[in-house]
Design a protein around this motif. Structure first.
Motif, mmCIF file in Angstrom:
data_model
loop_
_atom_site.group_PDB
_atom_site.id
_atom_site.type_symbol
_atom_site.label_atom_id
_atom_site.label_comp_id
_atom_site.label_asym_id
_atom_site.label_seq_id
_atom_site.Cartn_x
_atom_site.Cartn_y
_atom_site.Cartn_z
ATOM 1 N N MET A 1 -13.646 1.734 0.271
ATOM 2 C CA MET A 1 -12.460 2.652 0.440
ATOM 3 C C MET A 1 -12.738 3.430 1.734
ATOM 4 N N PHE B 1 -3.235 -4.556 -0.710
ATOM 5 C CA PHE B 1 -4.682 -4.359 -0.460
ATOM 6 C C PHE B 1 -5.257 -4.504 -1.690
ATOM 7 N N TRP C 1 -7.987 12.767 -2.654
ATOM 8 C CA TRP C 1 -7.350 11.524 -2.792
ATOM 9 C C TRP C 1 -6.831 11.506 -4.439
ATOM 10 N N GLU D 1 -0.770 10.012 0.116
ATOM 11 C CA GLU D 1 -2.072 9.340 0.063
ATOM 12 C C GLU D 1 -3.317 10.225 -0.144
ATOM 13 N N TRP E 1 -1.183 3.693 -4.629
ATOM 14 C CA TRP E 1 -2.382 3.841 -5.514
ATOM 15 C C TRP E 1 -2.304 5.339 -6.076
ATOM 16 N N TYR F 1 -0.133 -0.592 6.270
ATOM 17 C CA TYR F 1 0.419 -0.220 4.944
ATOM 18 C C TYR F 1 1.411 -1.102 4.240
ATOM 19 N N ARG G 1 -8.324 -3.369 -2.925
ATOM 20 C CA ARG G 1 -8.595 -2.109 -3.859
ATOM 21 C C ARG G 1 -7.492 -1.374 -4.029
ATOM 22 N N ASP G 2 -6.477 -1.312 -3.341
ATOM 23 C CA ASP G 2 -5.401 -0.395 -3.598
ATOM 24 C C ASP G 2 -4.558 -1.212 -4.814
ATOM 25 N N TYR H 1 -8.459 13.420 5.199
ATOM 26 C CA TYR H 1 -8.596 12.116 4.916
ATOM 27 C C TYR H 1 -10.103 11.495 4.215
ATOM 28 N N HIS H 2 -10.950 10.791 4.974
ATOM 29 C CA HIS H 2 -12.212 10.321 4.184
ATOM 30 C C HIS H 2 -13.227 11.408 4.555
ATOM 31 N N GLN I 1 2.422 6.461 -1.680
ATOM 32 C CA GLN I 1 1.282 5.735 -1.396
ATOM 33 C C GLN I 1 1.113 5.043 -2.986
ATOM 34 N N ALA J 1 0.820 -1.168 -0.148
ATOM 35 C CA ALA J 1 0.032 -0.017 -0.002
ATOM 36 C C ALA J 1 0.882 1.289 -0.016
#
Ligand code: GLC
Length: 563
Positions: free
Chosen positions: A275, A137, A464, A502, A522, A133, A139-140, A458-459, A520, A121
């Motif tokens: 995610m 992952f 991103w 990230e 991705w 990390y 999804r990554d 972050y989320h 990161q 990750a």
């Protein structure tokens, strides 16, 4: 990118140490001598591509490798290379970023018994604990996989798909509870059981060790989508048709299609199921999962063998229709619909109710009235009794376009919205994971006072870089690449200089995220995929499904070739 007008000569490469991880390999036995099963070559009939394993094998920087290949092609070849000689400072800056990105992607490759199997990750030595990390992952790995496929490096993707299917077949326990067979891991890592004997095994996390014990509902869906991407790109149906892959698809979909007490065809999920893997108020029926579910079902129909159980196929087909109807009817929001909801009557009983979920108009948040442009629209975040989550979620909407869940008009409207609300959704660093952020008491209640998910971080409204590839893909799909270019240029100003973080924080994404990892993977791979899609729009076939009027029956014929 300039296409080859004649097949380039085959490159003589040193014997590769790369082999395939075959289905029948016994993973508990010590590693077998490595065998070469596949020629790595510059592909014919496509643009000139250089494989990452070439880079590995030659131990070269990507640009130097390009020069080497240019020489080996004889200089005068009619085939020029993807990376043309820089003509100005901007071009050379872009080359430098791409080079740095390929280098970083190469460094992130994880090997298992000598084989490339995925990408870690993040590799950020400056951060204390690696947490998870240091894992691969599901999804990554998607953007990494797409980048590898487009670069002609298929083996790592195949190995990944095979190993994940194998992990799925393990018994999965959380405390005393046994998880469903179809569940796929969020991540895994290579465990060195006995460093002296070099015995390696894979340790997977199905949510049982994840922070908050979150279940990765998206994992299986991404796996199917990646299997279709691999099959479509390579033309190799044998992997998808193998008993293990057919079984894995059945198990994933049986889990998702199983009947419950629900009145909705959407998938019911716990918070942190995708995610956004922390508490963020996405429990219920989040658009990200619904769009992925829709896409995975469409991909599966093209991958299931002709002799698959007809009832099962029928079941999937019906669910696609029902889900599509549900999302179009209740999730789609534009100016007109917002006005209708604003004027809703409540407490309606019966089949003829207009306000089916009994949404109280007073619960509509103030921000949406300003945010909603007269031109544009999107699928809102979530719908359930007396609840509409009006937040914009990037991934769900872009997957809706790629999978053709969105009609042509809706797809255009989603991009219209991005254009109209550029400052809010793109700002200084593409792209906002969701909009807007929750603040104050709402943040306290909904996130449980999560210090990582403070407002615009972050989320919770963070930006991103990984989402860039999706923006580029949908812009290319809709023939509006200028949008994508604008976003790519913005990103190029900072991404490499900031060491591929990230995420970014702040209302317009100006600050490197408070706890963002550097390098990161991705973020790195997402940029490379975005670049390759822009350079050659025909690459889009790897992730885009054509509209085949899934809302009308009969539809979706199965075939041996992918859509
Ligand atoms: C964070 C992200 C999650 C990602 C993981 C590894 O937890 O929220 O989506 O998979 O990091 O990068």
């Amino acid at each position: 990118m300039v296409q080859c007008t004649q097949p380039p000569p085959q490159l003589k490469l040193p014997e590769s140490k790369i082999t395939e991880l075959t289905d029948d390999e016994n993973h508990d036995s010590p590693p077998k001598p490595e065998k070469r099963t596949r020629m790595h070559h510059i592909e014919r009939h496509r643009s000139c591509v250089v494989t990452l394993s070439d880079i590995e094998l030659n131990g070269l920087q990507p640009r130097r490798l390009l020069q080497t290949i240019e020489k080996s092609l004889g200089g005068g070849s009619q085939c020029s290379l993807h990376e043309e000689a820089p003509t100005d400072a901007n071009a050379s800056h872009r080359h430098a970023i791409a080079d740095a990105a390929w280098e970083a992607l190469k460094r992130s490759i994880v090997y298992f018994r000598g084989q490339p199997i995925g990408t870690v990750a993040a590799i950020d030595k400056s951060q204390g604990a690696a947490l998870n990390y240091d894992q691969v992952f599901m999804r990554d790995f998607i953007p990494s996989a797409l980048a590898f496929l487009m670069k002609g490096e298929h083996l790592i993707v195949k190995n990944f798909l095979v190993e994940i299917a194998r992990l799925q077949s393990r018994e999965k326990m959380v405390d005393l509870f046994k998880l469903g067979q179809g569940v796929m891991p969020a991540s895994f890592k290579v465990h060195h059981r006995n460093p002296t004997q070099k015995t390696e095994s894979l340790l997977a996390d199905f949510g049982e060790t994840a922070i908050g014990r979150v279940a990765p509902v998206d994992s299986g869906l991404w796996w199917i989508i990646l299997l279709r991407a691999y099959t479509k790109w390579t033309g190799d149906n044998s992997l998808a048709e193998s008993p293990n892959c057919q079984r894995a698809m059945h198990l994933i979909l049986r889990l998702c299609l199983s009947e419950g007490c629900d009145t909705s065809p959407a998938l019911l999920c716990a918070d942190g199921c995708s995610m956004i893997d922390r508490r963020m108020g996405i429990y219920g029926y989040p658009i990200e999962i619904q769009a992925l579910f829709f896409m995975a079902m469409r991909c599966a129909l093209s991958l299931l063998k002709q002799d698959s159980d007809a009832d099962f196929v029928n079941h999937i087909t019906k669910r696609i229709q029902a889900l599509s109807y549900h999302l179009h009817s209740y999730y789609w929001l534009d100016f007109q619909r917002l006005n209708d909801i604003y004027r809703y009557k409540t407490e309606e009983y019966s089949q003829t109710a207009l306000n089916k979920f009994n949404v109280i108009p007073e619960s509509i948040p103030d921000w949406i009235f300003d945010f909603m442009p007269s031109r544009g629209g999107y699928f809102i975040g979530n719908v359930s009794p007396a609840r509409m989550d009006f937040r914009w979620f990037c991934l769900g909407n872009f997957i809706a376009i790629l999978s053709s869940l969105a009609t042509g008009e809706q797809a255009e409207a989603i991009l219209d919205l991005v254009e109209e609300r550029w400052q809010e959704l793109i700002g200084e660093m593409p792209l906002k994971i969701c909009y807007p952020a929750m603040e104050n008491q709402e943040w306290q209640i909904v996130t449980g006072c999560d210090p990582k998910n403070t407002r615009w971080s972050y989320h919770n409204g963070g930006s991103w870089p990984v989402l860039l590839w999706l923006l580029v893909a949908v812009s290319v799909k809709l023939g509006r690449p200028h949008l994508a270019r604008r976003a790519v240029e913005l990103m190029e100003q900072r991404l490499a200089k900031d060491d591929f973080p990230e995420y970014y924080d702040g209302k317009v994404g100006r600050y490197v995220g408070k706890q963002a990892r550097k390098f990161q993977t991705w973020s790195v791979a997402g940029y490379l995929v975005a670049k390759m899609l822009l350079d050659d729009p025909s690459h889009l076939r790897i992730v885009a499904l054509e509209d085949d009027s899934h809302s009308q029956a009969p539809f979706l014929k199965r075939s041996n070739s992918c859509p």
